[in-house]
Enzyme design. Structure first.
Site, mmCIF file in Angstrom:
data_model
loop_
_atom_site.group_PDB
_atom_site.id
_atom_site.type_symbol
_atom_site.label_atom_id
_atom_site.label_comp_id
_atom_site.label_asym_id
_atom_site.label_seq_id
_atom_site.Cartn_x
_atom_site.Cartn_y
_atom_site.Cartn_z
ATOM 1 N N HIS A 286 0.839 -1.207 0.000
ATOM 2 C CA HIS A 286 0.000 0.000 0.000
ATOM 3 C C HIS A 286 0.876 1.261 0.000
ATOM 4 C CE1 HIS A 286 -3.686 2.313 1.281
ATOM 5 N NE2 HIS A 286 -2.758 3.111 1.776
ATOM 6 N N GLU A 287 1.793 1.333 0.949
ATOM 7 C CA GLU A 287 2.623 2.539 1.070
ATOM 8 C C GLU A 287 3.511 2.725 -0.162
ATOM 9 O OE1 GLU A 287 1.799 4.650 3.190
ATOM 10 O OE2 GLU A 287 0.554 3.354 4.437
ATOM 11 N N HIS B 72 1.718 4.655 -2.717
ATOM 12 C CA HIS B 72 1.842 6.106 -2.506
ATOM 13 C C HIS B 72 3.224 6.589 -2.959
ATOM 14 C CE1 HIS B 72 -1.909 6.474 -0.433
ATOM 15 N NE2 HIS B 72 -1.554 5.802 0.636
ATOM 16 N N HIS C 114 3.535 6.785 -6.684
ATOM 17 C CA HIS C 114 2.729 7.912 -7.145
ATOM 18 C C HIS C 114 3.543 9.206 -7.001
ATOM 19 C CE1 HIS C 114 -1.580 9.861 -6.865
ATOM 20 N NE2 HIS C 114 -0.924 10.239 -7.930
#
Ligand SMILES: [Zn+2]
Length: 601
Positions: free
Chosen positions: A390-391, A394, A397
Site C-alpha cells: 500500500h505505502e 503512494h 505515485h
C-alpha cells in the site's frame, strides 16, 4: 512484548530510511533551515509587483517553487527523524523549528493569490497565451479563479478567518474525550485472563481467536462510548452545524457541495458511490454468511468480523514481501518494478522494522527532490506485506509525480492517493492468489483482502451514508439527538448486515462515535472511491486491456496538475459512472466465492 522491541540504535542502517541522502548530518539540516529563513525576503521582494507583467510573474513563481521545495524537504526531514524515534528530544525540537519556518514561508507567499485575483483572469490568460514560460500556471489559475464565487468581502473573510481556531474546538473535545478521558474495562478471555483494552489494543483484541476476548473487548469498548453518547453527539452535531454555517456564509447550496467543490469533484461521484454500494449490499450479505459458516458459529456477531479463519499464519520476511510485491506489479513493466525493488533494497526508501519510540501506523512521505520514504513497523506477516504494498503505491505515485511535474503540482489529494496505494494491494493479491494453491495461505490472503475491503468498502461508505443524512437533517433545521444518531447508524448497519449478523442496536449504533474522521466533513467516501478506482484499474491491467498500463502511469505522473476526477480519467476510470464501483464489487464477489470454496466442509 514491549521488552523485545529494540532501541533505535540497534536497527541496522540498511533497514533505516535514507536520511543521509537528504542531509548528510543534522548540522547540514540546521544550515539549510537558516539559509531558507534568510532567503524568504527574496520572495517578499515581489510583493506589490506581480502586476508589472509576465516576466515578473515568472520570476516570482520561480522563487516561490524553489522555496516551497526547500521548505518541504526541511519539514519532511524533521518529521521523519521524529517519527522513527519519538523519544529523540533533538528531533522533537527540529519539528518545532520546521513548523516555525513553514509558518514564515506561508506568510511570505500570502500576497500572491490576492495580487493575481486583482490582476484579473482575462489579463492573466492573455499573458499565459503569449508567454510559454508561464503556460504551466494555467491549472493553478483555473483553480484560483473558480473559487472566487465563494470568496466574500474582505470584512466577511476576516471574520471567517477568525473562526478557524474556535471552530476546531469540537474536534478537540472529541479527541480529548476519546484519546485521554475514556477508560475501558479489561477484556477477559475464556480462561478468565485479563487483557488491557485501550485505543492501542482494541484491533488486536478483536483479532483474537478467543471469542470471549473479542466479545468482552467489543462490548466494553462500545459501552464506554455509549456512556458518553450525549457528549459525543453534542460534539459531532456542533461540528456539523459549524460546517452548515460555513457553507451558508460562503454561499454554497449545501455542505456536500462545499466539500466536493474543494477538489472540483462532481456531486454525481458521491451519489453514484452510495447508490451502487447500496445495490450491491447482497455481496456483503453473502460474505457474512460465508464467514459464519467458516467460523462455525450459530449466530455471527459484529465481534466475529476480524476473527482469524485459520491458525496457520505464514511468516513473510521483508525481502520475501518485496519479491512478492514486485512479482505482483510485473504487468506494470520492468522500469516500474525495478524502481520499487531498488527503492526497497538499495535506496533505502523504507524505515522497515519496529523500534522503541517509533510512531504507530505507517505512511509514505518525502518531498520533490528527495526519494519517497516510508515509515512503518514491519512484522514478518501478511498484514505487513499488505501495508508495505500500500505505502509503496503512494511512494511510486509521488516518485512519478515528482519526476514529471513541477514543484507546484507535486502534491495530490487523498481522492487520488488512495487509488495508487490500493492498486498495489489489488495487484499483489491477484498474484498471490494464483501463486500458491495452499489453502491456509489462500485463506490468509483473502482475510487480508477482506479486512481491507471491510474498512474501505463497507465501513467507510456506511459512514458516508450516515454523515450525508445527518448533514441533511441539520440543514433542514431538524434536531438530532444521541439516540437519533444511534438509531440511524443501527438502521444503516442492519441493512448492510442483511439479517446475517446479530445487530445489537445500541452497540452497533454507536459506531459513528468511534470514527474521528467524521469531524472532517465528507472525508470518508474517498476511501471507498479509492478502492473502487484501484480495483477498476487493476482489472483493466490484469485483463491486458490495450493502453491500460500506460494510462495508469499517466495518471500517477500527473500528480496535482489536474483535478482528481480528470486525473483518474487518464487511467480509464470515471467515478461518476457505476462501472468502477461495480468493478470493486466484482472483485469482492470473487473473494467471497473463493472463501466459500476453501472453507466448504
Ligand atoms: Zn494510504
Amino acid at each position: 512484548m514491549t521488552a523485545s522491541v529494540p532501541p533505535r540504535s540497534a536497527i541496522a542502517p540498511e533497514f533505516r530510511w535514507n536520511a543521509p541522502s537528504v542531509f548528510p548530518s543534522a548540522a547540514d539540516w540546521e544550515a539549510e533551515l537558516a539559509a531558507i529563513a534568510a532567503d524568504l525576503p527574496r520572495l517578499r521582494a515581489f510583493e506589490g509587483r506581480l502586476a508589472e507583467g509576465p516576466a515578473t510573474l515568472a520570476e516570482a513563481f520561480g522563487v516561490l517553487e524553489d522555496l516551497y521545495r526547500r521548505v518541504n524537504i526541511v519539514y519532511m526531514y524533521a518529521t521523519m527523524t521524529y517519527s522513527v524515534d519519538t523519544t529523540d528530544q533533538a528531533a522533537a525540537a527540529m519539528v518545532g523549528k520546521a513548523q516555525g519556518l513553514y509558518g514564515q514561508a506561508l506568510a511570505a507567499q500570502a500576497f500572491i493569490d490576492p495580487e493575481l485575483l486583482a490582476i484579473g483572469e482575462d489579463t492573466l490568460r492573455g499573458w499565459l497565451a503569449a508567454n510559454p514560460e508561464i503556460a504551466h500556471l494555467d491549472h493553478y489559475l483555473h483553480n484560483l479563479f473558480r473559487q472566487q464565487a465563494h470568496v466574500r468581502s474582505a470584512e466577511v473573510e476576516e471574520v471567517l478567518g477568525m473562526l478557524a481556531d474556535p471552530f476546531g474546538g469540537s474536534n478537540n473535545t472529541y479527541g480529548m474525550l476519546t484519546d485521554s478521558d475514556l477508560k475501558f474495562p479489561a477484556a477477559r478471555g475464556k480462561d478468565q485472563g485479563e487483557h488491557d483494552l485501550t485505543q492501542g489494543t482494541i484491533d488486536k483484541l478483536l483479532n483474537s481467536p478467543d471469542r470471549e476476548v473479542r466479545r468482552t473487548a467489543w462490548e466494553g469498548y462500545a459501552d464506554q462510548y455509549l456512556a458518553f453518547k450525549n457528549t459525543l453527539a453534542s460534539a459531532l452535531t456542533t461540528s456539523v452545524k459549524q460546517n452548515v454555517f460555513q457553507a451558508r456564509a460562503r454561499r454554497y447550496a449545501s455542505t456536500l457541495e462545499m466539500a466536493l467543490f474543494q477538489h472540483n469533484i462532481p456531486r454525481a461521484v458521491y451519489d453514484n458511490l452510495l447508490n451502487i454500494f447500496r445495490q450491491n449490499l447482497p455481496t456483503w450479505h453473502r460474505y457474512w454468511r460465508a464467514r459464519r459458516a467458516a467460523l462455525g458459529v450459530e449466530t455471527l456477531q459484529p465481534y466475529d468480523i476480524w476473527a482469524p479463519l485459520t491458525a496457520e499464519q505464514p511468516e513473510v520476511p521483508f525481502e520475501q514481501a518485496v519479491d512478492w510485491i514486485c512479482q505482483g506489479l510485473a504487468p506494470m513493466g520492468e522500469a516500474y518494478v525495478e524502481r520499487v525493488r531498488q527503492g526497497c533494497l538499495g535506496d533505502r526508501w523504507v524505515d522497515v522494522y519496529p523500534n522503541q519510540g517509533k510512531s504507530a501506523g505507517a505512511f509514505s512521505y518525502g518531498a520533490h527532490g528527495t526519494h519517497p520514504f516510508i515509515m512503518m513497523s514491519y512484522n514478518d506477516n501478511i498484514g505487513s506485506l499488505s501495508t508495505l504494498a500500500h505505502e509503496l503505491g503512494h511512494s511510486m505515485h509521488s516518485y512519478l509525480a515528482w519526476q514529471n511535474q513541477r514543484v507546484l503540482y507535486g502534491d495530490y489529494s487523498l481522492f487520488v492517493a488512495e487509488v495508487a496505494s490500493n492498486f498495489h494491494q489489488a495487484m499483489v493479491r491477484a498474484h498471490l492468489l494464483k501463486a500458491s494453491p495452499d489453502p491456509a495461505f489462500q485463506i490468509n490472503i483473502i482475510e487480508e483482502a477482506m479486512d481491507n475491503f471491510h474498512r474501505y468498502f463497507f465501513i467507510m461508505p456506511t459512514l458516508a451514508r450516515f454523515e450525508l443524512e445527518v448533514h441533511e437533517r441539520i440543514e433542514r433545521g431538524a434536531g438530532v439527538s444521541a439516540d437519533d444518531l444511534i438509531a440511524l447508524m443501527a438502521d444503516l448497519f442492519a441493512e448492510g448486515y442483511g439479517g446475517e449478523m446479530h445487530v445489537d442496536r445500541e452497540r452497533v449504533g454507536i459506531t459513528w462515535a468511534q470514527f474521528g474522521h467524521l469531524y472532517v466533513d465528507y472525508y470518508v467516501f474517498q476511501y471507498a472511491t479509492g478502492i473502487s478506482g484501484a480495483n477498476a484499474i487493476a482489472r483493466r491491467i490484469l485483463d491486458g486491456e490495450p493502453g491500460a498500463v500506460e494510462g495508469h502511469l499517466d495518471f500517477l505522473s500527473t500528480g496535482g496538475a489536474r483535478y482528481p476526477v480528470d486525473a483518474l480519467k487518464l487511467a480509464g476510470v470515471d467515478l461518476s459512472q457505476p462501472e468502477p464501483v461495480e468493478a470493486a464489487f466484482a472483485v469482492l464477489d470473487g473473494l467471497v466465492s473463493r472463501l466459500e470454496a476453501l472453507t466448504a466442509k
